[in-house]
Design a protein around this motif. Structure first.
Motif, PDB file in Angstrom:
ATOM      1  N   ARG A  41       0.861  -1.190   0.000  1.00 55.99           N
ATOM      2  CA  ARG A  41       0.000   0.000   0.000  1.00 55.99           C
ATOM      3  C   ARG A  41       0.893   1.234   0.000  1.00 55.99           C
ATOM      4  O   ARG A  41       1.803   1.347   0.817  1.00 55.99           O
ATOM      5  CB  ARG A  41      -0.917  -0.009   1.223  1.00 55.99           C
ATOM      6  CG  ARG A  41      -1.843   1.184   1.304  1.00 55.99           C
ATOM      7  CD  ARG A  41      -2.832   1.104   2.469  1.00 55.99           C
ATOM      8  NE  ARG A  41      -2.164   1.008   3.756  1.00 55.99           N
ATOM      9  CZ  ARG A  41      -2.321   0.001   4.608  1.00 55.99           C
ATOM     10  NH1 ARG A  41      -3.096  -1.024   4.326  1.00 55.99           N
ATOM     11  NH2 ARG A  41      -1.679  -0.002   5.755  1.00 55.99           N
ATOM     12  N   SER A  78      -2.368  -6.646  -2.207  1.00 56.75           N
ATOM     13  CA  SER A  78      -2.114  -5.228  -2.419  1.00 56.75           C
ATOM     14  C   SER A  78      -3.434  -4.484  -2.339  1.00 56.75           C
ATOM     15  O   SER A  78      -4.487  -5.045  -2.639  1.00 56.75           O
ATOM     16  CB  SER A  78      -1.480  -5.000  -3.792  1.00 56.75           C
ATOM     17  OG  SER A  78      -1.474  -3.625  -4.112  1.00 56.75           O
ATOM     18  N   ASP A  80      -3.489  -1.173  -3.754  1.00 60.01           N
ATOM     19  CA  ASP A  80      -3.534  -0.129  -4.768  1.00 60.01           C
ATOM     20  C   ASP A  80      -2.836  -0.492  -6.084  1.00 60.01           C
ATOM     21  O   ASP A  80      -3.431  -0.390  -7.135  1.00 60.01           O
ATOM     22  CB  ASP A  80      -2.975   1.186  -4.218  1.00 60.01           C
ATOM     23  CG  ASP A  80      -1.651   1.044  -3.505  1.00 60.01           C
ATOM     24  OD1 ASP A  80      -0.984   0.013  -3.672  1.00 60.01           O
ATOM     25  OD2 ASP A  80      -1.273   1.976  -2.776  1.00 60.01           O
ATOM     26  N   TYR A  81      -1.590  -0.934  -6.065  1.00 63.34           N
ATOM     27  CA  TYR A  81      -0.837  -1.236  -7.281  1.00 63.34           C
ATOM     28  C   TYR A  81      -0.382  -2.685  -7.267  1.00 63.34           C
ATOM     29  O   TYR A  81      -0.584  -3.402  -6.287  1.00 63.34           O
ATOM     30  CB  TYR A  81       0.398  -0.326  -7.390  1.00 63.34           C
ATOM     31  CG  TYR A  81       0.071   1.140  -7.395  1.00 63.34           C
ATOM     32  CD1 TYR A  81      -0.488   1.749  -8.514  1.00 63.34           C
ATOM     33  CD2 TYR A  81       0.320   1.937  -6.271  1.00 63.34           C
ATOM     34  CE1 TYR A  81      -0.794   3.106  -8.514  1.00 63.34           C
ATOM     35  CE2 TYR A  81       0.017   3.285  -6.263  1.00 63.34           C
ATOM     36  CZ  TYR A  81      -0.540   3.868  -7.391  1.00 63.34           C
ATOM     37  OH  TYR A  81      -0.835   5.198  -7.386  1.00 63.34           O
ATOM     38  N   TYR A  83       2.648  -5.094  -6.881  1.00 67.31           N
ATOM     39  CA  TYR A  83       3.981  -5.074  -6.275  1.00 67.31           C
ATOM     40  C   TYR A  83       4.601  -6.460  -6.381  1.00 67.31           C
ATOM     41  O   TYR A  83       3.895  -7.451  -6.477  1.00 67.31           O
ATOM     42  CB  TYR A  83       3.917  -4.692  -4.790  1.00 67.31           C
ATOM     43  CG  TYR A  83       3.341  -3.343  -4.506  1.00 67.31           C
ATOM     44  CD1 TYR A  83       4.104  -2.199  -4.657  1.00 67.31           C
ATOM     45  CD2 TYR A  83       2.033  -3.209  -4.056  1.00 67.31           C
ATOM     46  CE1 TYR A  83       3.584  -0.944  -4.375  1.00 67.31           C
ATOM     47  CE2 TYR A  83       1.509  -1.959  -3.765  1.00 67.31           C
ATOM     48  CZ  TYR A  83       2.281  -0.832  -3.930  1.00 67.31           C
ATOM     49  OH  TYR A  83       1.759   0.400  -3.650  1.00 67.31           O
ATOM     50  N   CYS A 122       8.213  -1.341 -11.167  1.00 67.34           N
ATOM     51  CA  CYS A 122       7.488  -0.120 -10.864  1.00 67.34           C
ATOM     52  C   CYS A 122       7.929   0.999 -11.810  1.00 67.34           C
ATOM     53  O   CYS A 122       9.099   1.235 -12.009  1.00 67.34           O
ATOM     54  CB  CYS A 122       7.761   0.292  -9.417  1.00 67.34           C
ATOM     55  SG  CYS A 122       7.110   1.904  -9.022  1.00 67.34           S
TER      56      CYS A 122
END
Length: 142
Positions: A41, A78, A80-81, A83, A122
């Motif tokens: 997060r 996760s 949000d994205y 990872y 990322c």
């Protein structure tokens, strides 16, 4: 008379020995299994120990502490994205995806103090730190 005395000593020992075990300090070994919720997060790893039950309500932290010689289950997700969690010492490479929970299991066989860097997949490297968290196995908790 000797047989009676021997029986009295034996009965006394049988009655007293269990009570003596309560006089020893209670030094329980660490739990042999940990279950840890791992959430990606805001470009950080958030760890929360779910088991053993004595730590069920442990707060989230970015630094996970584990004892040596412990079976560990990570429940990785996760919020949000996407990872990537990599811990080469344990042969661990899992992808955390929002809405999915991935499980990884391993045993902490040796001491470890490892920083968890942001995964190179990322594309936002300029907007956050290079470190997402850390894991410590054995040693003193700081």
């Amino acid at each position: 008379m000797t047989v009676q005395r021997a029986l009295m000593v034996l009965l006394t020992l049988v009655a007293v020995l269990p009570a003596i075990s309560f006089l020893r300090p209670n030094a329980e070994p660490p739990p042999s299994r940990y279950v840890v919720k791992v959430v990606g997060r805001d470009f950080d790893w958030h760890f929360q120990v779910l088991e053993p039950l004595t730590q069920q309500n442990a707060p989230e932290t970015d630094r996970l502490h584990l004892p040596l010689d412990t079976e560990v289950e990570l429940q990785i997700t996760s919020e949000d994205y996407v990872y990537s969690l990599r811990i080469p010492e344990w042969g661990l490479h899992e992808v955390a995806v929002p809405g999915l929970v991935r499980t990884a299991q391993f045993r902490t066989n040796e001491s470890l103090d490892r920083v968890l860097p942001v995964d190179p997949m990322c594309g936002f490297g300029a907007f956050h730190d290079d470190v997402m968290g850390s894991i410590v196995v054995g040693g003193e908790r700081t």
